[in-house]
Design an enzyme around this catalytic site. Structure first.
Site, PDB file in Angstrom:
ATOM      1  N   TYR A  77     -23.334  28.260  27.082  1.00 22.92           N
ATOM      2  CA  TYR A  77     -23.590  27.710  28.412  1.00 22.92           C
ATOM      3  C   TYR A  77     -22.275  27.350  29.099  1.00 22.92           C
ATOM      4  O   TYR A  77     -22.088  27.617  30.286  1.00 22.92           O
ATOM      5  CB  TYR A  77     -24.476  26.455  28.334  1.00 22.92           C
ATOM      6  CG  TYR A  77     -24.886  25.984  29.708  1.00 22.92           C
ATOM      7  CD1 TYR A  77     -26.007  26.520  30.326  1.00 22.92           C
ATOM      8  CD2 TYR A  77     -24.123  25.045  30.408  1.00 22.92           C
ATOM      9  CE1 TYR A  77     -26.369  26.133  31.612  1.00 22.92           C
ATOM     10  CE2 TYR A  77     -24.479  24.648  31.686  1.00 22.92           C
ATOM     11  CZ  TYR A  77     -25.602  25.196  32.292  1.00 22.92           C
ATOM     12  OH  TYR A  77     -25.955  24.827  33.559  1.00 22.92           O
ATOM     13  N   PHE A 129     -20.622  41.598  58.826  1.00 20.00           N
ATOM     14  CA  PHE A 129     -21.524  42.118  57.808  1.00 20.00           C
ATOM     15  C   PHE A 129     -22.744  41.203  57.792  1.00 20.00           C
ATOM     16  O   PHE A 129     -22.628  39.991  58.004  1.00 20.00           O
ATOM     17  CB  PHE A 129     -20.876  42.201  56.422  1.00 20.00           C
ATOM     18  CG  PHE A 129     -21.804  42.827  55.425  1.00 20.00           C
ATOM     19  CD1 PHE A 129     -22.071  44.184  55.485  1.00 20.00           C
ATOM     20  CD2 PHE A 129     -22.463  42.064  54.478  1.00 20.00           C
ATOM     21  CE1 PHE A 129     -22.987  44.770  54.612  1.00 20.00           C
ATOM     22  CE2 PHE A 129     -23.363  42.640  53.600  1.00 20.00           C
ATOM     23  CZ  PHE A 129     -23.629  44.003  53.671  1.00 20.00           C
ATOM     24  N   THR A 130     -23.919  41.778  57.526  1.00 19.82           N
ATOM     25  CA  THR A 130     -25.192  41.057  57.677  1.00 19.82           C
ATOM     26  C   THR A 130     -25.194  39.685  56.969  1.00 19.82           C
ATOM     27  O   THR A 130     -25.392  38.658  57.612  1.00 19.82           O
ATOM     28  CB  THR A 130     -26.343  41.910  57.125  1.00 19.82           C
ATOM     29  OG1 THR A 130     -25.992  42.376  55.820  1.00 19.82           O
ATOM     30  CG2 THR A 130     -26.619  43.110  58.015  1.00 19.82           C
ATOM     31  N   ASP A 220     -12.944  39.450  52.597  1.00 16.33           N
ATOM     32  CA  ASP A 220     -14.129  40.050  51.976  1.00 16.33           C
ATOM     33  C   ASP A 220     -13.630  41.291  51.231  1.00 16.33           C
ATOM     34  O   ASP A 220     -13.388  42.337  51.828  1.00 16.33           O
ATOM     35  CB  ASP A 220     -15.177  40.410  53.030  1.00 16.33           C
ATOM     36  CG  ASP A 220     -16.449  40.991  52.400  1.00 16.33           C
ATOM     37  OD1 ASP A 220     -16.377  41.470  51.247  1.00 16.33           O
ATOM     38  OD2 ASP A 220     -17.495  40.980  53.066  1.00 16.33           O
ATOM     39  N   LYS A 263     -20.095  46.500  44.138  1.00 22.78           N
ATOM     40  CA  LYS A 263     -19.537  47.692  44.784  1.00 22.78           C
ATOM     41  C   LYS A 263     -18.302  48.170  44.014  1.00 22.78           C
ATOM     42  O   LYS A 263     -18.448  48.694  42.917  1.00 22.78           O
ATOM     43  CB  LYS A 263     -19.208  47.383  46.247  1.00 22.78           C
ATOM     44  CG  LYS A 263     -20.384  47.333  47.234  1.00 22.78           C
ATOM     45  CD  LYS A 263     -21.361  46.243  47.064  1.00 22.78           C
ATOM     46  CE  LYS A 263     -22.340  46.104  48.206  1.00 22.78           C
ATOM     47  NZ  LYS A 263     -22.288  44.811  48.858  1.00 22.78           N
ATOM     48  N   ARG A 387     -29.542  53.175  59.996  1.00 22.02           N
ATOM     49  CA  ARG A 387     -28.660  52.174  60.594  1.00 22.02           C
ATOM     50  C   ARG A 387     -28.666  52.419  62.097  1.00 22.02           C
ATOM     51  O   ARG A 387     -27.794  53.092  62.631  1.00 22.02           O
ATOM     52  CB  ARG A 387     -27.235  52.265  60.039  1.00 22.02           C
ATOM     53  CG  ARG A 387     -27.027  51.516  58.737  1.00 22.02           C
ATOM     54  CD  ARG A 387     -27.152  50.019  58.926  1.00 22.02           C
ATOM     55  NE  ARG A 387     -26.910  49.262  57.708  1.00 22.02           N
ATOM     56  CZ  ARG A 387     -27.653  48.221  57.328  1.00 22.02           C
ATOM     57  NH1 ARG A 387     -28.696  47.838  58.021  1.00 22.02           N
ATOM     58  NH2 ARG A 387     -27.355  47.542  56.252  1.00 22.02           N
ATOM     59  N   PHE A 454     -35.822  46.062  59.018  1.00 23.74           N
ATOM     60  CA  PHE A 454     -35.602  47.402  58.453  1.00 23.74           C
ATOM     61  C   PHE A 454     -36.072  47.519  57.005  1.00 23.74           C
ATOM     62  O   PHE A 454     -36.434  48.592  56.546  1.00 23.74           O
ATOM     63  CB  PHE A 454     -34.129  47.830  58.580  1.00 23.74           C
ATOM     64  CG  PHE A 454     -33.142  46.891  57.921  1.00 23.74           C
ATOM     65  CD1 PHE A 454     -32.693  45.762  58.590  1.00 23.74           C
ATOM     66  CD2 PHE A 454     -32.672  47.147  56.653  1.00 23.74           C
ATOM     67  CE1 PHE A 454     -31.785  44.900  57.990  1.00 23.74           C
ATOM     68  CE2 PHE A 454     -31.758  46.296  56.046  1.00 23.74           C
ATOM     69  CZ  PHE A 454     -31.323  45.162  56.715  1.00 23.74           C
TER      70      PHE A 454
HETATM   71  C1  LIG Z   1     -22.776  43.890  49.795  1.00 27.46           C
HETATM   72  C2  LIG Z   1     -21.816  43.159  50.643  1.00 27.46           C
HETATM   73  C3  LIG Z   1     -21.821  41.764  50.725  1.00 27.46           C
HETATM   74  C4  LIG Z   1     -22.886  40.905  50.071  1.00 27.46           C
HETATM   75  O1  LIG Z   1     -22.834  40.969  48.717  1.00 27.46           O
HETATM   76  P1  LIG Z   1     -24.126  40.932  47.756  1.00 27.46           P
HETATM   77  O2  LIG Z   1     -23.544  41.155  46.402  1.00 27.46           O
HETATM   78  O3  LIG Z   1     -25.073  42.015  48.199  1.00 27.46           O
HETATM   79  O4  LIG Z   1     -24.724  39.572  47.896  1.00 27.46           O
HETATM   80  C5  LIG Z   1     -20.836  41.152  51.489  1.00 27.46           C
HETATM   81  N1  LIG Z   1     -19.919  41.874  52.160  1.00 27.46           N
HETATM   82  C6  LIG Z   1     -19.908  43.220  52.128  1.00 27.46           C
HETATM   83  C7  LIG Z   1     -18.883  43.979  52.901  1.00 27.46           C
HETATM   84  C8  LIG Z   1     -20.849  43.915  51.375  1.00 27.46           C
HETATM   85  O5  LIG Z   1     -20.857  45.257  51.373  1.00 27.46           O
END
Ligand SMILES: *Cc1c(COP(=O)(O)O)cnc(C)c1O
Length: 462
Positions: A77, A129-130, A220, A263, A387, A454
């Site tokens: 843990y 970004f969303t 990011d 990613k 998109r 979407f």
């Molecule tokens: C996917 C993504 C995120 C969010 O990350 P999650 O692991 O899906 O929570 C943030 N910024 C960018 C550019 C992304 O592609």
């Protein structure tokens, strides 16, 4: 050297040790599956998909070394050995001082937004970004897009479409005051712009300007290795610098980072927040125990952290990144040769079809990108993603659709999962749909949920 590479074929820098069978169901079955999914590719079952290009998030193939690392999971843990491996990898490859693990990228975005943003603040960034923008808004801030204008034009060939427009940034600082801007949000290889890079020269200028005003930069870094690859290709002074060193230099120009490790870092789930500021780190470490888990796992298991520590080292491998971005370029260039309208230049993680141009017979109300994605699935079982107007949602005040300039279908390539032969199949299918484009009819909403429509909307043919 470029031409030498083009004359000779090259292959994926890996061989396959374990396979996951995929199957292509018949055209009649695909037709039925897409009807049952309400013509929304998010609602298809993965078993009915032949080549899955919905997203590059968490869909990569792990290496034998990562799987071996999974067996070394220390599931304590507190104080798991794998956390210290992860921390070491982040120090060595990115240079950030402190690490707070999170379950994935949005966990890190939540913490940094809550800690740094106050009600009424403004957060400039190189395109939204969303999830990033949503967390900034939930913390009381307003996102302001300061990317260069070229980023919004699908045919503009600018080599660094993710660059910041320094005039836009400085105007905002002067208008709102530096104390209303908690940080500048800089993404590498910008997703919503089509996987387009920021140049090192531009990042240095952003650093100089923000230093003048005492404003931090939060990075990011979800696709930092892919961005580094484009810097190596396109910024002459970096032609002989390693991807690893370019990545390190990018990070050194920023004060902290959020990472979706699903990613570039080659794992199926995971993420972290990295910070140089000691005091901020202490606060983040305290907050992570409320929302994610103890500060030495943050929502990941020990084996996940080990796979991530190894994935970080693999993500900057020269052969890997050349093949990864190379595969995307291969597909994109094939489509360009076939005269299919795509976003240019080809980005790092996907190829974006220009549905507005491909289906001129459809008005935007007839949802060209949604219709094209459905037609592509019926043709070959290739799953892509809309998109366009569906993703853009409605204006909360008027209730009308937002009509974005870009009406795109995204073919997103998972890392190390598919071969060049799969890319050929995808290109042939896109070409076939393109040649029969006059027969593609439009769609209308049949069911529309309130948020992020979407994902769950259903459609009917018009
Ligand atoms: C996917 C993504 C995120 C969010 O990350 P999650 O692991 O899906 O929570 C943030 N910024 C960018 C550019 C992304 O592609």
């Amino acid at each position: 050297m470029e031409t030498e590479q083009r004359e000779r074929s090259w292959a994926e820098p890996y061989k396959i040790k374990m396979v996951e069978p995929v199957r292509m169901i018949s055209r009649e079955e695909r037709q039925k599956a897409i009807e049952e999914a309400g013509y929304n590719t998010f609602l298809l079952r993965s078993r009915d998909v032949y080549i899955d290009l919905l997203t590059d998030s968490g869909t990569s193939a792990m290496s034998d070394r990562q799987w071996a690392g999974m067996m070394m999971g220390d599931e304590a843990y507190a104080g798991s050995e794998n956390f210290y491996h992860l921390e070491d990898a982040i120090h060595d490859y990115y240079g950030y001082e402190h690490v707070v693990p999170t379950h994935q990228g949005r966990g890190a975005e939540h913490i940094i937004s809550q800690l740094m943003i106050n009600e009424g603040d403004f957060i400039p960034g190189n395109m939204y970004f969303t999830t990033t923008k949503l967390h900034q808004e939930l913390a009381g801030g307003t996102f302001v897009d300061v990317i260069i204008d070229e980023a919004h034009d699908p045919e503009n060939e600018h080599p660094f479409k993710a660059n910041v427009d320094l005039n836009k940034l400085e105007d905002l600082i002067k208008e709102k005051g530096a104390d209303r801007i908690p940080y500048v949000s800089i993404a590498t290889s910008v997703n919503m712009a089509g996987g387009q890079p920021i140049s090192m020269a531009n990042l240095k200028e952003v650093r100089a300007l923000t230093n003048e005003y005492g404003i931090p930069i939060i990075h990011d870094m979800t696709r930092v290795a892919e961005n580094a690859y484009f810097i190596k290709q396109r910024e002459e002074e970096y032609a002989d610098t390693s991807i690893r060193d370019i990545v390190y230099e990018i990070c050194s120009l920023t004060d902290g980072a959020t990472m979706s490790a699903k990613k570039d870092a080659l794992v199926n789930v995971g993420g972290f927040l990295a910070l140089n500021d000691e005091e901020l780190f202490r606060e983040a470490q305290n907050m992570v125990v409320v929302y994610e888990g103890l500060h030495t796992y943050g929502g990941m298991s020990g084996r996940d952290m080990e796979a991530l520590a190894i994935g970080i080292t693999e993500s900057v491998d020269e052969d890997h990144i050349r093949a990864r971005v190379g595969q995307v370029q291969y597909l994109g260039n094939k489509l360009i040769e076939m005269d299919v309208p795509v976003v240019r230049p080809i980005g790092s993680h996907g190829v974006f079809l220009n549905a507005k141009k491909i289906l001129p017979q459809l008005t935007q109300d007839q949802l060209p990108a949604q219709s094209l994605a459905a037609a592509l699935y019926v043709d070959s079982g290739v799953r892509s993603m809309e998109r366009g107007v569906v993703s853009a949602g409605r204006n909360p005040e008027t209730g009308e659709h937002n009509y974005p300039e870009l009406e795109l279908v995204r073919l997103t390539i998972p890392r190390r999962a598919y071969t060049q032969a799969h890319m050929d199949v995808v290109a042939e299918s896109v070409e076939a749909v393109y040649q029969n484009r006059e027969s593609v009819s439009g769609l209308a909403f049949d069911y529309e949920p309130e948020y992020l429509r979407f994902f769950q909307s259903q459609f009917k043919k018009v």
